[in-house]
Design a protein around this motif. Structure first.
Motif, PDB file in Angstrom:
ATOM      1  N   LEU A 125      -5.460   5.850   4.101  1.00  0.00           N
ATOM      2  CA  LEU A 125      -4.108   5.311   3.933  1.00  0.00           C
ATOM      3  C   LEU A 125      -3.299   5.528   5.209  1.00  0.00           C
ATOM      4  N   GLU A 126      -3.423   6.739   5.779  1.00  0.00           N
ATOM      5  CA  GLU A 126      -2.680   7.052   7.005  1.00  0.00           C
ATOM      6  C   GLU A 126      -3.134   6.163   8.158  1.00  0.00           C
ATOM      7  N   VAL A 154      -5.607   8.102  -3.952  1.00  0.00           N
ATOM      8  CA  VAL A 154      -4.879   7.114  -4.750  1.00  0.00           C
ATOM      9  C   VAL A 154      -5.891   6.106  -5.275  1.00  0.00           C
ATOM     10  N   ARG A 203      -3.228   8.913  -9.351  1.00  0.00           N
ATOM     11  CA  ARG A 203      -4.018   9.944  -8.671  1.00  0.00           C
ATOM     12  C   ARG A 203      -4.981  10.565  -9.661  1.00  0.00           C
ATOM     13  N   LEU A 220       0.830  -1.217   0.000  1.00  0.00           N
ATOM     14  CA  LEU A 220       0.000   0.000   0.000  1.00  0.00           C
ATOM     15  C   LEU A 220       0.859   1.259   0.000  1.00  0.00           C
ATOM     16  N   GLN A 221       1.887   1.275   0.811  1.00  0.00           N
ATOM     17  CA  GLN A 221       2.751   2.463   0.896  1.00  0.00           C
ATOM     18  C   GLN A 221       3.527   2.663  -0.408  1.00  0.00           C
ATOM     19  N   ASP A 278      -8.369   7.254  -0.038  1.00  0.00           N
ATOM     20  CA  ASP A 278      -8.071   8.647   0.311  1.00  0.00           C
ATOM     21  C   ASP A 278      -6.924   8.690   1.319  1.00  0.00           C
ATOM     22  N   GLY A 279      -6.338   9.859   1.444  1.00  0.00           N
ATOM     23  CA  GLY A 279      -5.159  10.011   2.284  1.00  0.00           C
ATOM     24  C   GLY A 279      -5.406   9.654   3.734  1.00  0.00           C
ATOM     25  N   ALA A 330       2.212   9.118  -6.414  1.00  0.00           N
ATOM     26  CA  ALA A 330       2.714  10.485  -6.242  1.00  0.00           C
ATOM     27  C   ALA A 330       3.836  10.806  -7.225  1.00  0.00           C
ATOM     28  N   ALA A 376       1.176   4.100  -3.001  1.00  0.00           N
ATOM     29  CA  ALA A 376       0.922   5.526  -2.806  1.00  0.00           C
ATOM     30  C   ALA A 376       2.096   6.349  -3.301  1.00  0.00           C
ATOM     31  N   ALA A 435      -1.213   2.040  -9.615  1.00  0.00           N
ATOM     32  CA  ALA A 435      -1.701   3.154  -8.786  1.00  0.00           C
ATOM     33  C   ALA A 435      -1.631   4.477  -9.555  1.00  0.00           C
TER      34      ALA A 435
END
Length: 697
Positions: free
Chosen positions: A178-179, A121, A114, A70-71, A174-175, A78, A74, A112
């Motif tokens: 993810l966080e 993502v 945006r 996942l990381q 969404d961010g 980006a 993302a 992935a």
């Protein structure tokens, strides 16, 4: 953190099958039934905690991988121009190298992106990844949630994250989400402290390691054990079971299976063996006092019955076999479950039973596959008999399967030369059921011997062809069926002569037994003729033999008729059967008996005719013996002609009762007819002999 060393490998990680995803279809992951769940279905929960702990630790490795993916995804979204990270090392570390998931996870970050406006993502396979996170989170938490303290510590957190993961049904990440999934800080990022999936996984892992320390395991002869009796009695019994298991373990070759776990539950020692890879194929032993209770489940009814037969040798007493269906097990299909009990008089006897049970388990691995392969050559009963004898000889069937299985048999059959076998022939139809089974067992043993010696498969194939040729020579030599038929004719003639000598014509019960026995022999002789005719229809080289057997069958028919007549005579129709009449009939029966004996001798000699003579003139001796025997049959036929006429004169002179006179003439005529048929048969044998010698008849 690494898992505990030497942890029991009895319960394998569930295999994961990924369903195809569509634009509107919710993806899912079908997790195959674990062995631990199969054991639970048998009611032995004491064996489950270490297995579930092992599965949980493996799930932890996969969860870490999914969060890393996942990381990386993302970061890739980006910076789309940056080369994607190679995750192959992480995938291998999670135990997924070579699996279907390996390629999917490796390729996922590259998908992935945006989208303008929402800042999220977009991952087309996000629901699939969320489902993997969801299922492995539950697998990881399971050993802890089973306990009350674990439920209090983790129940709410696990339920929260399971619900959030289950709610993900689209590609947008969404961010904030993810966080919350991936951060690993105990303090909030500029806001109040918050939990995360990553933190939950870390805390679960720490608790699992503490649980593993409390369940520190040891091994006994390869079995992973924990919590055994302190006095060492359980260790000795586990060792006995493993002694048998290890004695035959090598027979499975490189096939997985036979992992064993054992623990104590109150007054009982529990031993579990996972047999092979199938989730419903489980065996659990309960040992208490000097008794053993064995619970066994199997998908295949035939294999269950086979195992029952193997354990019957050890004194197993089986309960009735039940048919069950358990949700999640074997895709909900039915399986068979049964329980057997063993009792011993002392500790040595108990350990011997445990050893015997352990030694027999390996023969269940791939048993059904071997049975199906054997059905091309023998019937269903024969296939099971072959596997049972291979188990008794402790050679098994796996080496045969690995060496080619049925291809070894087909190649051996085709190498026997034109006319031996036709396409579609079964071994037992050509060789006979018993001979075919014996040869197949020998072939299985040859394959195992070759595997032990690391010999090439080509050598096994050569030995199979050689062994089959030897069996065929012994069973299907041109004279084999004829010799068997001749033996039945000789038995008939012997019984008739002995019956007349011992006065069976005056004993109704004895004469009836003789007639019944003669009928049985005559039917057996008929079956040999039918077998030869069937062979002649498929293979032209059998036609001369079939004609000879038909002549020999005339002998059997005539002798059986004589036995029947003698039985009727014994019902009271023997007036005047004394003195000359009985003497003539006994002499006639003795002459026929002598002719059948010479027929048997001639057939035995005929096998070796045509072979080159050695220094001792063996071939010339065989020739002389054959000719002498055949001439004695000719002389016996002439003697029988004379004796028939003498018997008729004596009957006409001595017997006044019409029924006794007629039956006496019929008996004499049947015996003389047998001598005529013997002479016709011998002439046919002479033709065979001259052909073998390479001269004209």
């Amino acid at each position: 953190m690494a898992g505990p060393p030497h942890w029991p490998p009895t319960i394998r990680q569930p295999s994961i099958r990924l369903a195809p995803t569509g634009a509107r279809a919710r993806p899912f992951i079908a997790i195959a039934m674990e062995k631990s769940d199969a054991v639970a279905s048998l009611g032995q929960t004491s064996l489950l905690q270490p297995a579930r702990l092992r599965a949980a630790l493996r799930a932890n490795d996969r969860l870490k991988l999914y969060l890393t993916v996942l990381q990386v995804a993302a970061a890739q979204a980006a910076h789309p121009g940056r080369q994607a990270l190679d995750l192959r090392h992480e995938i291998a570390a999670a135990g997924l190298a070579g699996a279907d998931e390996a390629d999917w996870l490796q390729e996922l970050p590259a998908t992935a992106s945006r989208q303008d406006g929402d800042g999220a993502v977009h991952l087309p396979e996000l629901p699939r990844l969320a489902r993997s996170l969801h299922d492995d989170l539950l697998t990881m938490a399971r050993p802890l949630l089973d306990a009350a303290d674990g439920q209090a510590a983790f129940g709410q957190r696990v339920q929260h994250w399971a619900q959030r993961l289950e709610a993900i049904d689209g590609p947008a990440l969404d961010g904030g989400l993810l966080e919350s999934l991936t951060h690993g800080c105990r303090e909030g990022h500029g806001h109040a402290a918050s939990d995360s999936l990553h933190l939950t996984v870390m805390d679960l892992h720490k608790a699992l390691n503490q649980l593993a320390a409390r369940l520190a395991a040891e091994t006994v002869a390869g079995a992973h054990v924990w919590g055994l009796a302190a006095d060492g009695s359980d260790h000795a019994r586990v060792a006995a079971f493993m002694q048998g298991l290890n004695r035959t373990r090598a027979l499975k070759l490189d096939h997985p299976g036979l992992d064993t776990a054992a623990t104590r539950d109150g007054e009982r020692l529990l031993i579990q063996n996972d047999i092979g890879t199938n989730d419903a194929h489980v065996l659990v032993l309960q040992v208490q006092g000097l008794g053993i209770t064995l619970t066994y489940s199997d998908l295949h009814r035939q294999r269950f019955a086979f195992f029952q037969q193997l354990l019957a040798e050890l004194g197993a007493q089986w309960s009735s076999v039940q048919q069950r269906s358990t949700e999640g097990l074997n895709r909900g299909e039915a399986y068979h479950l049964g329980t057997s009990s063993f009792s011993a008089s002392d500790e040595a006897g108990l350990q011997q039973q445990l050893q015997g049970i352990g030694a027999r388990i390996v023969f269940l691995i791939d048993w059904n596959r071997a049975r199906k392969r054997l059905l091309a050559f023998v019937d269903a009963e024969g296939a099971v008999a072959v596997l049972r004898e291979a188990a008794r000889r402790e050679c098994g069937h796996m080496a045969w399967l690995q060496a080619g299985g049925e291809r070894l048999v087909w190649n051996a059959m085709s190498a026997q030369g034109e006319g031996r076998f036709r396409l579609g022939d079964r071994l037992d139809a050509v060789m006979g059921a018993e001979t075919a089974r014996d040869w197949l067992v020998d072939l299985l043993a040859l394959a195992w011997q070759a595997a032990q010696r690391q010999q090439p498969v080509a050598l096994v194939a050569d030995e199979a062809r050689w062994l089959l040729a030897q069996r065929l020579q012994g069973r299907l030599g041109q004279m084999a069926l004829l010799e068997e038929h001749a033996a039945l004719c000789h038995a008939l003639a012997q019984a008739l002569r002995d019956g007349l000598v011992h006065g069976v014509h005056r004993d109704t019960a004895a004469a009836a037994r003789l007639a019944a026995r003669a009928k049985t022999w005559e039917r057996e002789a008929d079956h040999l003729v039918m077998q030869a005719r069937a062979l002649a229809e498929r293979q032209p080289q059998w036609q001369p033999l079939a004609r000879l057997l038909e002549r020999s069958d005339d002998v059997a028919d005539a002798l059986e008729e004589a036995a029947f007549v003698l039985g009727v005579v014994a019902e009271g129709h023997h007036q005047g059967w004394a003195g000359p009449v009985l003497d003539e009939l006994q002499a006639l029966a003795a002459a026929v008996l002598g002719a059948t004996q010479d027929q048997v001798k001639a057939l035995a000699v005929l096998r070796s005719l045509g072979a080159p003579a050695g220094a001792d003139g063996a071939a010339a001796t065989d020739r002389d013996e054959f000719l002498a025997a055949s001439w004695r049959v000719l002389q016996a036929e002439r003697q029988c002609d004379t004796l028939l006429r003498s018997a008729r004169r004596s009957l006409a002179r001595e017997v006044s009762d019409a029924a006794s006179l007629q039956l006496g003439n019929e008996l004499a005529a049947a015996l003389e007819h047998a001598s005529d048929a013997l002479l016709a048969l011998v002439y046919g044998l002479r033709e065979q002999a001259f052909q073998r010698a390479g001269v004209a008849a």
